[in-house]
Every structure is written in C-alpha cells, then in structure tokens.
Design a protein around this motif. Sequence first.
Motif, short mmCIF file in Angstrom:
data_model
loop_
_atom_site.label_atom_id
_atom_site.label_comp_id
_atom_site.label_asym_id
_atom_site.label_seq_id
_atom_site.Cartn_x
_atom_site.Cartn_y
_atom_site.Cartn_z
N THR A 57 -40.40 -2.27 -44.16
CA THR A 57 -40.43 -3.63 -44.70
C THR A 57 -39.02 -4.21 -44.66
O THR A 57 -38.03 -3.54 -44.96
N LEU A 58 -38.97 -5.47 -44.27
CA LEU A 58 -37.70 -6.21 -44.21
C LEU A 58 -37.80 -7.42 -45.11
O LEU A 58 -38.81 -8.14 -45.09
N GLN A 59 -36.77 -7.66 -45.90
CA GLN A 59 -36.74 -8.80 -46.80
C GLN A 59 -35.81 -9.89 -46.22
O GLN A 59 -34.62 -9.63 -45.99
N PHE A 60 -36.39 -11.05 -45.98
CA PHE A 60 -35.65 -12.19 -45.44
C PHE A 60 -35.67 -13.33 -46.46
O PHE A 60 -36.55 -13.40 -47.32
N ASP A 96 -41.61 -12.57 -56.40
CA ASP A 96 -40.89 -13.59 -57.18
C ASP A 96 -40.65 -14.88 -56.40
O ASP A 96 -39.93 -15.77 -56.85
N LEU A 97 -41.23 -14.96 -55.20
CA LEU A 97 -41.14 -16.16 -54.35
C LEU A 97 -39.69 -16.50 -53.96
O LEU A 97 -39.40 -17.63 -53.59
N SER A 98 -38.82 -15.51 -54.00
CA SER A 98 -37.43 -15.76 -53.63
C SER A 98 -37.19 -15.53 -52.14
O SER A 98 -36.11 -15.82 -51.63
N GLY A 99 -38.17 -15.02 -51.42
CA GLY A 99 -38.01 -14.76 -50.01
C GLY A 99 -39.33 -14.33 -49.41
O GLY A 99 -40.41 -14.57 -49.97
N VAL A 100 -39.27 -13.69 -48.27
CA VAL A 100 -40.47 -13.20 -47.58
C VAL A 100 -40.29 -11.72 -47.28
O VAL A 100 -39.16 -11.22 -47.12
N VAL A 101 -41.43 -11.01 -47.22
CA VAL A 101 -41.44 -9.59 -46.88
C VAL A 101 -42.15 -9.44 -45.56
O VAL A 101 -43.30 -9.85 -45.40
N ASN A 153 -28.85 0.71 -41.84
CA ASN A 153 -29.18 -0.12 -40.68
C ASN A 153 -29.13 -1.60 -41.05
O ASN A 153 -29.42 -1.98 -42.19
N GLN A 154 -28.78 -2.41 -40.09
CA GLN A 154 -28.66 -3.85 -40.30
C GLN A 154 -29.68 -4.58 -39.43
O GLN A 154 -29.80 -4.30 -38.24
N PHE A 155 -30.41 -5.54 -40.05
CA PHE A 155 -31.40 -6.35 -39.35
C PHE A 155 -31.06 -7.82 -39.53
O PHE A 155 -30.64 -8.25 -40.61
N TRP A 156 -31.27 -8.60 -38.49
CA TRP A 156 -31.05 -10.05 -38.57
C TRP A 156 -31.86 -10.73 -37.47
O TRP A 156 -32.26 -10.09 -36.48
N ILE A 157 -32.12 -12.00 -37.67
CA ILE A 157 -32.91 -12.79 -36.71
C ILE A 157 -31.96 -13.36 -35.66
O ILE A 157 -30.93 -13.96 -35.99
N VAL A 158 -32.31 -13.17 -34.40
CA VAL A 158 -31.52 -13.69 -33.29
C VAL A 158 -32.17 -14.98 -32.80
O VAL A 158 -33.35 -14.99 -32.42
N VAL A 214 -32.93 -4.84 -46.54
CA VAL A 214 -32.64 -6.25 -46.82
C VAL A 214 -31.92 -6.80 -45.59
O VAL A 214 -30.82 -6.35 -45.24
N ALA A 215 -32.55 -7.76 -44.95
CA ALA A 215 -32.01 -8.30 -43.70
C ALA A 215 -30.83 -9.22 -43.98
O ALA A 215 -30.66 -9.76 -45.09
N LEU A 216 -30.01 -9.42 -42.98
CA LEU A 216 -28.84 -10.29 -43.07
C LEU A 216 -29.22 -11.71 -42.70
O LEU A 216 -30.14 -11.94 -41.90
N GLU A 217 -28.53 -12.67 -43.28
CA GLU A 217 -28.80 -14.07 -42.95
C GLU A 217 -28.16 -14.47 -41.63
O GLU A 217 -28.59 -15.44 -41.00
N ALA A 218 -27.12 -13.74 -41.20
CA ALA A 218 -26.43 -14.04 -39.94
C ALA A 218 -26.05 -12.72 -39.29
O ALA A 218 -26.02 -11.67 -39.95
N PRO A 219 -25.76 -12.74 -38.01
CA PRO A 219 -25.36 -11.49 -37.35
C PRO A 219 -24.12 -10.90 -38.00
O PRO A 219 -23.20 -11.63 -38.41
N PRO A 220 -24.03 -9.58 -38.13
CA PRO A 220 -22.85 -8.97 -38.73
C PRO A 220 -21.65 -9.12 -37.81
O PRO A 220 -21.76 -9.08 -36.59
N VAL A 221 -20.50 -9.31 -38.44
CA VAL A 221 -19.28 -9.42 -37.64
C VAL A 221 -18.98 -8.11 -36.95
O VAL A 221 -18.63 -8.07 -35.76
N THR A 222 -19.13 -7.02 -37.69
CA THR A 222 -18.88 -5.69 -37.13
C THR A 222 -20.08 -4.80 -37.42
O THR A 222 -20.34 -4.50 -38.59
N PRO A 223 -20.81 -4.39 -36.39
CA PRO A 223 -21.95 -3.51 -36.63
C PRO A 223 -21.50 -2.19 -37.24
O PRO A 223 -20.37 -1.73 -37.01
N ALA A 224 -22.38 -1.57 -38.01
CA ALA A 224 -22.07 -0.29 -38.63
C ALA A 224 -21.83 0.76 -37.55
O ALA A 224 -22.52 0.79 -36.53
#
Length: 560
Positions: free
Chosen positions: A52-55, A86-91, A108-113, A149-159
């Motif tokens: 599950t990813l939280q956006f 809590d309607l603060s985001g989407v799963v 791990n880091q997830f984000w929308i491209v 928990v997904a990121l709102e923007a691409p990470p500057v430096t991947p892990a």
Amino acid sequence: MSKEQQPPTLPEEALVKPVRTVSKIWLVPIVALFIGVWMVYYQWSNQGQLITLQFKTANGLEAGKTKIKTRDVDIGLVRDIELSEDLSGVVVTVRMHKKVAPILHSDNQFWIVSPSVSLNGISGLGTILSGPYINMAPGIDKQMSEDFVALEAPPVTPAGTPGLHVTLNSESEFAYKKGDPVIYKGIKVGEFEDIHFNFKERIVYYNTFIEAPYHKLITSNTTFWDISGVQMELGASGVKVSTGSLETLLTNGVTFGIPEGMPVGEQINGRSFFDIHPSYASASEERFKLSAEYVILVKDTIRGLQVGAPVEYRGLIIGKVLAINSLDTTQEDLLEQGYDIPVVISIQPGRVQQPDNAIGLAFIRKQTSLWIEQGLRATLKTGNLLTGALFVDLQHYPDAPPLKSQRQMGYEVIPTITGEFSEITSKVTAILDNINEIKLKEISENANTMLSQISQSAQALQATASSVERLLNTVQEDKISSTLTNTLENISNLTQDYSADSETYKELNHTMQSLQGTLKELQPLLMQLNSKPNSLIFTNGNGPRLIPKAKANSKDGAIN
C-alpha cells in the motif's frame, strides 16, 4: 442322418449385464478443470506481494492501468485506489511482481512521474503519451515493509547514492529550496534535499547531500558560504562584486572550502552541522577563535561606522568592531562634558602572528596595555570616500601625553584622538570664523572710494598722455626731415671717397699690394718654421763644418 439334416435346437435365454465404464466425453471437462486449477495455482504461486502506498492525491492514477517502474522496468500494477480513513489522502494498493519482493526495503521511495518543467530542466516527457506512472527508488535498509508513504516530488538524492549527508543552518535572511546546488570551484557537487524550520531556535536547517567522491573534501575545518546571484559589498576597502556559476545567478546556492591559513582538518564521515556564512570574508573569520576586547570612547561622529568594520594597525587588519553604543554607560556631568559613544573592538592574536590560544591572548593584553602608556591611540578614519565607511585605526603618537591603563564597563579603554574628518571640520570652521570677523562693509566702502579715485586718476593720466602724444608728433615732424637730409649727404660723401677714381681708393689698393708682396717674401721663412721650429736657434747642418785644431809644441813638434 447327417449333421446337416438334424433339426435346429431352440436358443437358450439371453443373459443381460449392466455396463460400468465412463464415457470418454467426460475427459474434456476433467482436463479443463485440471488446467484451470493449475492456472489458478500458477497464478497464485507466482503473483507478487500486495503493498500500500499513501499519496496526498491520486492525480493521474488509474486502477488496472497505472504501472510501477524502477529503472524503466515494470515491477507492479495498481489494483485499487481508495480514500484514507481520515480523508487526508488516498491509499493505493499495488500488486508487485514476485521477483521484486526481496527489494521491498522499508526506506524505499515512491513518487508519481509526470511532465514537469523547472530551473533544473524538463523531466517526464515520456509520460505525455503513456500517462503517469509510479517510480520506485530501492533503499538499503535491511528491514522489509508493505506500507509506504509516497513522496510528493522526486527525491533529490535516491537512497543508496554514495556520498555524505550534512546539515546546514542559517540565521540570515537568505533562503534555499530543494534542488538548489552546492558548488565547489564551479562544479556542482551536491544539492539541498530537505528544509526544516526550528521554531524554538528560529533557525532554518537544510539537509544537504554531497555526492561522491567530493564528499571527501568535507573536513572539520570546512566552512560554507552563500554565492547566490550577484553579491556586491560596500565596505571600508571599496566595492567588491562576486558571482557564482550561471545556475546560482538564477537560483540560490552555496559553496564551501577551507579558509586560507587553516589546516585541512580531519575528514567527516558522518552527518555533521555547518553554518552558512554570508560571504567568504565572514567564513574566514571562523579561524580566529579568541580575541581581546577593548572599548574606545568616541567624541566625534560615528556616521559610517558599522559592526564588523576592520580595526587596523598601520594598515594591517588586526580585529573588527564588535558593538556600537550597546553598553550601559553612567557618565557624570553629561551636559557639561558631552557624551562619549562607546565602541567595543577586538584584537585577534591570530592576526598578529601570535598563537590562537590563551598564551597569545595574554600576550596581546599585556602588550596593548604597555603600548597605551607609550602613546597608542585610536581614531576613526575614512576607508572609502564613495561610501563614507569608517574604520578604527590604531597608531603610536609620541607627542601624546602618557596615560595609565584604565577600565570602564568591564573593558580596558584605548584612548582616542580627534579624527581626520573632525580636524578638517574644525579648520574649516576656524577659517569661516575669521572670515566672519572681517568687516566686509567697511572694506567695500573703502574699495569703492579707492576705485573712484583710481578712475579719476586714470582719466587725468589719459588726458596728459594725449597732450604728450600731440607734442611728440609735432617735434618729430620738424626734426626728422632735417636729420634724414644730413644723413643722406654723409652717406653720399663717403661713397664718393671710396669710388674707383678717388685718391682714397688708390691709396687703399697700393697698401693691399704692398702687404701681399711682403707676405710672399715671408712664405719660405714661415714654411721653414712650420717644418723645423728650432731652426732659428740651431743650424740645420748645411753650413761649413768647423774642425777644432790642437796647439803645436815648438820644441819637439808633439801635439798637446
């Protein structure tokens, strides 16, 4: 009777038995059932893990269509999208491939491209036709997880990127954002990753990443300073303009280095904290840890003097101004004596070839106290005529009266003398006072009277000159003609005396001929004198040669 002629016998009663075999037609559904079971088992045994990813939002995501990728390889598919409790985001529920299960680390880091345009460039153009997808950057943590928990923007430096994480803090007004560069000698070696504001300390902290191998340049003596845009500094030494790279002209940025004169220090291997200084000059001040503080009481104006202004001794910077009029003073007879403005200055041992420790600090304090008794004085001087910036100048004045060391407000006092600007002002004031004491009205009246008298004298002189000129003209007209006539007659007589038929001419011609003959007769003698100057005294050997004769003896005829 033969067998062929015998009558037929009656048949016996038939025995009926039930058939127990299964029809072959049932093989088809049985085989289909086995295939279905095998396919279900295969699908179940080969399907990946559900995560599950939280956006914040599900912008561009579609169940059954949006893919999960890493390094542009499909590793999963979105199965379900629903709102959080809590309607603060989407799963978002994602079915991952089975081979991906070993790399589902907790960091791990997830984000929308999706397509984006920024100062750092244009990215995500491939999603214009294929649509947005979810990208995954594998982490390095040994612990596994199914919820992220997904990121709102691409990470500057991947892990997992090799390098060093440092934390920078700033108390100044300039600010940075994610992706702003870290420059080292014109090369981009890192970026700002995260920003955190501490409300208690009121300080902004920036998590920054320095890429390998440049992270080896970070040592215990490294300092960071700002190079954003175009920096213009107006100080006592003049105008200084400095810039960073082309990228920092459009955005903010920092650079780092080791101030001149400091050792390299030990290499930093873990997360450390560094301050961001406004400029390199401010960063260089960090190498001077200790300083001896003094106070000067200024009677002149301090307009143009700022905190941080240099303190110089014979042109050498030995410290800086720490505070201006920030001390609690209780001066007596303030209305009668005036108010002396306290200025706190520092003298740093490291700037005067002394060790930056307690020994060097003690030496500075002892030497300064001795110099104060011998005529050391402080004064404010103009460092730049354009900006009017002032600095504190320390000099020895042999004519200054000897003073013992004094303390005021907890600081040792360095006596002051009048500044050059105040001296110029006082001299100009004295000149103006002298001018004011002059009785210009009386001088003006006397000058007017004198000018009128001079005018009358000039008119009388002009009339006299006219009379003299007329008299001279009359005299000249009467005498010039007679004088000219006599002169011409004398010239005519002289010309007649030297004419070809005159006696004077004949006598002069005869004299010249006689002189020429005499010179011809003297020519041999002159030639002889020219060749042998001593011939007039000694003979030349061409005359008769005289032989001396002996006297004869009359008796025996012998020669004596």
